[in-house]
Design a protein around this motif. Structure first.
Motif, mmCIF file in Angstrom:
data_model
loop_
_atom_site.group_PDB
_atom_site.id
_atom_site.type_symbol
_atom_site.label_atom_id
_atom_site.label_comp_id
_atom_site.label_asym_id
_atom_site.label_seq_id
_atom_site.Cartn_x
_atom_site.Cartn_y
_atom_site.Cartn_z
ATOM 1 N N ASP A 115 0.900 -1.294 -0.042
ATOM 2 C CA ASP A 115 0.031 0.053 -0.150
ATOM 3 C C ASP A 115 0.874 1.304 0.078
ATOM 4 O O ASP A 115 2.043 1.300 0.585
ATOM 5 N N LYS A 116 0.529 2.184 -0.934
ATOM 6 C CA LYS A 116 1.371 3.647 -0.829
ATOM 7 C C LYS A 116 1.490 4.247 0.576
ATOM 8 O O LYS A 116 2.596 4.897 0.569
ATOM 9 N N ARG A 117 0.709 4.013 1.407
ATOM 10 C CA ARG A 117 0.690 4.768 2.818
ATOM 11 C C ARG A 117 1.589 3.728 3.686
ATOM 12 O O ARG A 117 2.043 4.063 5.018
ATOM 13 N N ALA A 118 2.196 2.533 3.325
ATOM 14 C CA ALA A 118 2.860 1.527 4.177
ATOM 15 C C ALA A 118 4.360 2.131 4.216
ATOM 16 O O ALA A 118 4.831 2.663 3.194
ATOM 17 N N PRO A 119 5.060 1.936 5.241
ATOM 18 C CA PRO A 119 6.423 2.067 5.487
ATOM 19 C C PRO A 119 7.333 1.433 4.439
ATOM 20 O O PRO A 119 6.655 0.185 3.972
ATOM 21 N N LYS A 120 8.190 1.765 3.879
ATOM 22 C CA LYS A 120 9.161 1.198 2.995
ATOM 23 C C LYS A 120 9.816 0.044 3.701
ATOM 24 O O LYS A 120 10.633 0.316 4.592
ATOM 25 N N VAL A 121 9.687 -1.100 3.010
ATOM 26 C CA VAL A 121 10.300 -2.380 3.910
ATOM 27 C C VAL A 121 11.241 -2.997 2.701
ATOM 28 O O VAL A 121 10.532 -3.511 1.674
ATOM 29 N N THR A 122 12.418 -3.298 2.907
ATOM 30 C CA THR A 122 13.026 -4.323 1.810
ATOM 31 C C THR A 122 13.154 -5.724 2.461
ATOM 32 O O THR A 122 13.242 -5.915 3.607
ATOM 33 N N PRO A 123 13.400 -6.451 1.521
ATOM 34 C CA PRO A 123 13.642 -7.974 1.860
ATOM 35 C C PRO A 123 14.845 -8.113 2.564
ATOM 36 O O PRO A 123 15.530 -7.368 2.860
ATOM 37 N N PRO A 124 14.610 -9.073 3.494
ATOM 38 C CA PRO A 124 15.854 -9.405 4.308
ATOM 39 C C PRO A 124 17.047 -9.541 3.626
ATOM 40 O O PRO A 124 17.065 -10.024 2.364
ATOM 41 N N GLU A 125 18.391 -9.350 4.486
ATOM 42 C CA GLU A 125 19.574 -9.406 3.674
ATOM 43 C C GLU A 125 19.809 -10.898 3.154
ATOM 44 O O GLU A 125 20.229 -11.095 1.898
ATOM 45 N N SER A 126 19.176 -11.648 3.857
ATOM 46 C CA SER A 126 19.647 -13.282 3.475
ATOM 47 C C SER A 126 18.650 -13.568 2.200
ATOM 48 O O SER A 126 19.241 -14.230 1.354
ATOM 49 N N ILE A 127 17.461 -12.790 2.005
ATOM 50 C CA ILE A 127 16.900 -12.981 0.572
ATOM 51 C C ILE A 127 17.542 -12.374 -0.452
ATOM 52 O O ILE A 127 17.486 -12.736 -1.409
ATOM 53 N N GLN A 128 18.192 -11.064 -0.319
ATOM 54 C CA GLN A 128 18.796 -10.486 -1.047
ATOM 55 C C GLN A 128 20.088 -11.324 -1.442
ATOM 56 O O GLN A 128 20.286 -11.285 -2.782
ATOM 57 N N LYS A 129 20.615 -11.900 -0.672
ATOM 58 C CA LYS A 129 21.793 -12.821 -1.031
ATOM 59 C C LYS A 129 21.540 -13.952 -1.690
ATOM 60 O O LYS A 129 22.026 -14.444 -2.778
ATOM 61 N N ARG A 130 20.283 -14.476 -1.605
ATOM 62 C CA ARG A 130 19.716 -15.657 -2.365
ATOM 63 C C ARG A 130 19.284 -15.181 -3.778
ATOM 64 O O ARG A 130 19.346 -15.849 -4.737
ATOM 65 N N GLN A 131 18.850 -14.000 -3.727
ATOM 66 C CA GLN A 131 18.299 -13.634 -5.233
ATOM 67 C C GLN A 131 19.738 -13.431 -6.021
ATOM 68 O O GLN A 131 19.810 -13.650 -7.143
ATOM 69 N N ALA A 132 20.727 -13.001 -5.462
ATOM 70 C CA ALA A 132 22.057 -13.009 -6.062
ATOM 71 C C ALA A 132 22.595 -14.139 -6.697
ATOM 72 O O ALA A 132 22.898 -14.374 -7.807
ATOM 73 N N GLU A 133 22.243 -15.311 -5.623
ATOM 74 C CA GLU A 133 22.739 -16.537 -5.920
ATOM 75 C C GLU A 133 21.846 -17.173 -7.338
ATOM 76 O O GLU A 133 22.288 -17.721 -8.233
ATOM 77 N N PHE A 134 20.605 -16.874 -7.058
ATOM 78 C CA PHE A 134 19.685 -17.514 -8.144
ATOM 79 C C PHE A 134 20.125 -16.818 -9.524
ATOM 80 O O PHE A 134 20.026 -17.571 -10.536
ATOM 81 N N LYS A 135 20.517 -15.522 -9.441
ATOM 82 C CA LYS A 135 20.686 -14.827 -10.790
ATOM 83 C C LYS A 135 22.022 -15.373 -11.250
ATOM 84 O O LYS A 135 22.221 -15.615 -12.361
ATOM 85 N N LYS A 136 22.919 -15.687 -10.525
ATOM 86 C CA LYS A 136 24.308 -16.235 -10.869
ATOM 87 C C LYS A 136 24.156 -17.544 -11.466
ATOM 88 O O LYS A 136 24.558 -17.850 -12.235
ATOM 89 N N ARG A 137 23.243 -18.481 -10.804
ATOM 90 C CA ARG A 137 22.906 -19.729 -11.215
ATOM 91 C C ARG A 137 22.242 -19.729 -12.486
ATOM 92 O O ARG A 137 22.467 -20.460 -13.320
ATOM 93 N N GLY A 138 21.180 -18.785 -12.646
ATOM 94 C CA GLY A 138 20.613 -18.895 -13.966
ATOM 95 C C GLY A 138 21.399 -18.025 -15.162
ATOM 96 O O GLY A 138 21.242 -18.908 -16.237
ATOM 97 N N GLU A 139 22.246 -17.232 -14.837
ATOM 98 C CA GLU A 139 23.233 -17.145 -15.835
ATOM 99 C C GLU A 139 23.991 -18.118 -16.431
ATOM 100 O O GLU A 139 24.346 -18.189 -17.478
ATOM 101 N N ALA A 140 24.652 -18.914 -15.321
ATOM 102 C CA ALA A 140 25.368 -19.920 -15.565
ATOM 103 C C ALA A 140 24.632 -20.954 -16.604
ATOM 104 O O ALA A 140 25.156 -21.655 -17.397
ATOM 105 N N ASP A 141 23.334 -21.207 -16.205
ATOM 106 C CA ASP A 141 22.401 -22.357 -16.771
ATOM 107 C C ASP A 141 22.456 -21.735 -18.379
ATOM 108 O O ASP A 141 22.237 -22.389 -19.187
ATOM 109 N N HIS A 142 22.095 -20.427 -18.355
ATOM 110 C CA HIS A 142 21.806 -19.931 -19.743
ATOM 111 C C HIS A 142 23.195 -19.957 -20.531
ATOM 112 O O HIS A 142 23.041 -20.128 -21.713
ATOM 113 N N ASP A 143 24.277 -19.811 -20.213
ATOM 114 C CA ASP A 143 25.589 -20.061 -20.701
ATOM 115 C C ASP A 143 25.693 -21.275 -21.309
ATOM 116 O O ASP A 143 26.272 -21.751 -22.396
#
Length: 349
Positions: A321-349
């Motif tokens: 909701d536009k009225r809600a405070p801004k919350v970012t995903p936990p650091e652990s999720i951000q690290k996992r996202q980076a790993e998913f992206k790296k793995r996806g790029e490796a699979d694509h190559d």
């Protein structure tokens, strides 16, 4: 524009227990497009299996559909006669169960079991049906399939039995294939083989798949779109990239954080604290409220609507909701996202 083969709208299901009426499915809507794989994910008890059993019209005596429609080929499955459902079930919509031993008759050889759908739905002769059964068993990877047609289920390994169940499900070229946790009881190597088999078969016969699982690692390898379920409701849905790279619901964050990854330094898996709510008396607000450390006051008072993240991505959380405070995903999720992206790029190559 993608063609819908199945459209579930506002589905609600209750079931009676000694303790009261459980609101098991609460206003669930989703669709399945032609040729795609949709994953329904969530913890045990979230409502995944009862949802797909309803598509097959396989409800227990104590389960009641209180609202909703399921459109298939222009007709509401929930209003079809038993005779019509017998034609649809197993012929046009087929199901692979979690435990193949509950799907296979221990007293019947596998050749006759795999051939049976053709004889029931197509009226095919026994000889022709058995010949086609042999071809499908070879297709799903049963070694020496023709020689083993007279063998019984107990003479096959767990992975081979699951392949036999898949052969039974696909032999009539269904429009929709429902796979209810088909890899849960298998080791990792066999699990990967079954996932590859389903992907190959989908491309070959053009079927659409609903894949039920609690394992997001499996989802990454097979799904086109994902619907995340919690406490009988869908709380987030989007493409597989939406869910893995840009998750928005705190429950989805928790599921992703529970996945083991190659970079984990701990020998313990993360878990979501707490337990799901009692659906005999569902919460007035967001069902995830009590387990959500990012919960807002309104979560306790009112269920969130779906907020649009993108044209393909929606999530039911007041954090959007536009009225809600801004919350970012936990650091652990951000690290996992980076790993998913790296793995996806490796699979694509």
């Amino acid at each position: 524009m993608a063609q819908k083969v199945l459209d579930v709208k506002n589905l609600s299901i209750d079931f009676d227990t000694l303790n009261g009426t459980v609101k098991a499915i609460r206003d669930v809507s989703f669709h399945l497009d032609k040729g795609e794989t949709l994953a329904l994910v969530g913890e045990s008890g979230s409502g995944k299996s009862i949802t797909v059993r309803t598509i097959m019209r396989l409800l227990a005596d104590n389960e009641t559909i209180t609202n909703g429609t399921i459109d298939f080929e222009g007709k509401d499955i929930l209003k079809e006669s038993k005779k019509e459902m017998d034609k649809i079930r197993g012929g046009k919509i087929a199901m692979i169960s979690q435990d193949p031993m509950t799907s296979l008759d221990p007293t019947m050889n596998i050749g006759n079991q795999v051939a049976e759908p053709l004889r029931v739905h197509e009226g095919m002769s026994k000889h022709k049906a058995l010949e086609q059964a042999a071809e499908v068993l070879e297709e799903v990877g049963i070694p020496n399939a023709r020689e083993r047609m007279r063998d019984y289920p107990h003479q096959f390994s767990g992975g081979q039995r699951q392949r036999i169940v898949i052969a039974m499900a696909i032999i009539d070229n269904p429009d929709v294939l429902i796979a209810d946790e088909p890899t849960t009881a298998l080791d990792v190597t066999v699990q990967a083989q079954i996932i590859k088999l389903l992907k190959d078969l989908k491309d070959k016969i053009g079927t659409s798949i609903i894949f039920i699982t609690h394992d997001l690692g499996v989802v990454a390898n097979i799904a086109d779109r994902v619907a995340v379920m919690y406490a009988g409701k869908i709380v987030e849905y989007g493409t597989v990239d939406d869910i893995f790279y840009n998750p928005q619901h705190p429950y989805t964050w928790g599921l992703l954080d529970s996945m083991p990854t190659l970079s984990m330094n701990s020998d313990r898996l993360n878990t979501i604290p707490g337990t799901p709510p009692n659906l005999i008396n569902p919460p007035k607000g967001d069902a995830f409220y009590a387990r959500n450390k990012y919960a807002l006051k309104i979560d306790h008072e009112k269920q969130p609507p779906f907020f649009k993240v993108s044209d393909t991505h929606y999530a039911a959380t007041w954090l959007l909701d536009k009225r809600a405070p801004k919350v970012t995903p936990p650091e652990s999720i951000q690290k996992r996202q980076a790993e998913f992206k790296k793995r996806g790029e490796a699979d694509h190559d």
